[in-house]
Design an enzyme around this catalytic site. Structure first.
Site, PDB file in Angstrom:
ATOM      1  N   ASP A  26       0.858  -1.169   0.000  1.00 16.27           N
ATOM      2  CA  ASP A  26       0.000   0.000   0.000  1.00 16.27           C
ATOM      3  C   ASP A  26       0.904   1.232   0.000  1.00 16.27           C
ATOM      4  O   ASP A  26       2.085   1.156   0.358  1.00 16.27           O
ATOM      5  CB  ASP A  26      -0.899  -0.026   1.234  1.00 16.27           C
ATOM      6  CG  ASP A  26      -1.892   1.112   1.251  1.00 16.27           C
ATOM      7  OD1 ASP A  26      -2.499   1.384   0.195  1.00 16.27           O
ATOM      8  OD2 ASP A  26      -2.061   1.734   2.311  1.00 16.27           O
ATOM      9  N   ASP A  28      -0.348   5.097   0.756  1.00 14.05           N
ATOM     10  CA  ASP A  28      -0.689   6.048   1.808  1.00 14.05           C
ATOM     11  C   ASP A  28      -0.597   5.388   3.174  1.00 14.05           C
ATOM     12  O   ASP A  28      -1.278   4.402   3.448  1.00 14.05           O
ATOM     13  CB  ASP A  28      -2.111   6.585   1.598  1.00 14.05           C
ATOM     14  CG  ASP A  28      -2.236   7.432   0.343  1.00 14.05           C
ATOM     15  OD1 ASP A  28      -1.597   8.488   0.285  1.00 14.05           O
ATOM     16  OD2 ASP A  28      -2.967   7.021  -0.577  1.00 14.05           O
ATOM     17  N   ASP A 226      -1.302  -0.662   6.108  1.00 14.47           N
ATOM     18  CA  ASP A 226      -1.517  -0.009   7.403  1.00 14.47           C
ATOM     19  C   ASP A 226      -2.971  -0.064   7.844  1.00 14.47           C
ATOM     20  O   ASP A 226      -3.298   0.350   8.948  1.00 14.47           O
ATOM     21  CB  ASP A 226      -1.083   1.460   7.342  1.00 14.47           C
ATOM     22  CG  ASP A 226      -2.010   2.297   6.461  1.00 14.47           C
ATOM     23  OD1 ASP A 226      -2.263   1.885   5.300  1.00 14.47           O
ATOM     24  OD2 ASP A 226      -2.482   3.352   6.918  1.00 14.47           O
TER      25      ASP A 226
END
Length: 362
Positions: A26, A28, A226
């Site tokens: 990922d 961001d 995250d």
């Protein structure tokens, strides 16, 4: 991995970048936040690539094109080809193309990432709900400056029965100044105005996993993210392993309360975790031990954390050091995960972990 409920973070004797052939990362909250590289990301990814791991960047953010993302990563010191970037815009464009005729018009509510992805699939992006022969509406993250009127434009078409697609439904997006509304919040606006439900392509749903596999050819992938409800759940749905890094939206308390589909295979502070093995979490006395910490679910409804050498911790030094020496807080968190997830089973842990997490500084 399988869909069986995970009750503990897993161990790995090999460093993760050697145990897996491809990292599905990922962006961001993992590689960057607010456009700036997260600490240790650049050097960790450079080492992983130099040692032979393939890197692919898999993002639910449909705003930018793969070319733009690759250029940005290059500016941060992470050399990247556009083909190594997979976006939810690409996944939703494929989903639409499978359901409409080639050359169909699609109303775009979002940014250039959607427009480029639609053209790649032979579709025609348009800006007005009044276009004749409109075949679909697609909604993706348009950034903080997306005009409110675009949501009205989508609603006009959807209320006339035009099929609605969404790149993703992440409610929030991390940035340099904090957490901001994501595309999921914008989707809710249109849902309220129409009463309709979109077809969604992005993580954690199968269209995004399929797009990623088709574009990367990964055989032993590791999802790195995250977010529990997109990255980790997407890995669970795809039956692949995952690494949660604590540099984005998920905190330690949320991790302890994770339901089975949101429990990662591994957990670490940041992307340095790719370059390391993962310690074993083992049953010990009435709880679970990792490094110099033992976690116990007490009868009083509390998750308790003890260091090696403390009363109730076995009276001996653990792997994290001599008796009384503070161990790695991440080992303490891993032990707490095992205690919490074991108690929760297929549900959600409701035990009080506030004191234990405060002791770890998490």
């Amino acid at each position: 991995m399988t869909r069986q409920s995970r009750t503990s973070p897993a161990a790995s004797e090999q460093s993760l970048h050697q145990a897996y052939d491809t990292a599905l990362l990922d962006l961001d909250g993992v590689v960057y936040a607010g456009g700036e590289a997260i600490a240790h990301a650049v050097e960790s990814l450079a080492t992983a690539r130099a040692d032979g791991m393939h890197l692919a960047y898999v993002t639910n953010n449909a705003l930018r094109t793969p070319d733009a993302v690759a250029e940005h990563l290059g500016e941060l010191g992470i050399p990247t080809e556009a083909a190594e970037v997979i976006t939810s815009a690409q996944a939703v464009a494929r989903l639409i193309a499978e359901q409409v005729e080639p050359g169909s018009k699609v109303l775009v509510i979002g940014g250039d990432g959607l427009r480029v992805a639609l053209r790649e699939r032979g579709l025609v992006p348009v800006e007005s709900a009044e276009e004749e022969g409109l075949a679909a509406v697609v909604q993706g993250y348009g950034g903080p400056d997306l005009p409110w009127g675009r949501f009205a434009e989508a609603s006009y078409a959807i209320n006339r029965g035009v099929p609605w697609f969404a790149s993703n439904t992440d409610l929030t997006i991390p940035g340099a100044r904090g957490i901001a509304p994501g595309n999921g919040a914008a989707v809710e606006v249109v849902r309220i105005a129409t009463g309709a439900e979109p077809q969604v392509a992005g993580k954690p749903l199968p269209p995004m996993h399929r797009e990623t596999v088709l574009r990367t050819g990964a055989e032993r992938p590791l999802v790195v993210g995250d977010r529990l409800d997109t990255d980790i759940e997407g890995a669970f749905n795809g039956e692949v392993d995952s690494l949660l890094v604590l540099t984005g939206v998920t905190d330690a308390e949320q991790l302890l309360r994770a339901e089975p589909r949101h429990r990662p295979t591994y957990v670490d502070r940041d992307l340095r975790g790719l370059l390391a093995g993962q310690p074993e979490v083992e049953p010990f006395a009435e709880g679970f031990r990792c490094g110099g910490w033992t976690a116990v679910a007490t009868n009083g409804g509390v998750l308790e954390l003890r260091e090696a050498g403390e009363a109730g911790a076995g009276g001996e030094a653990g792997a994290g050091g001599e008796a009384g020496e503070a161990g790695d807080p991440l080992d303490g968190l891993r032990a707490l995960c095992a205690a919490a997830w074991t108690v929760a089973g297929d549900g959600v842990c409701t035990l009080d972990a506030a004191k234990a997490l405060a002791r770890l500084g998490l």
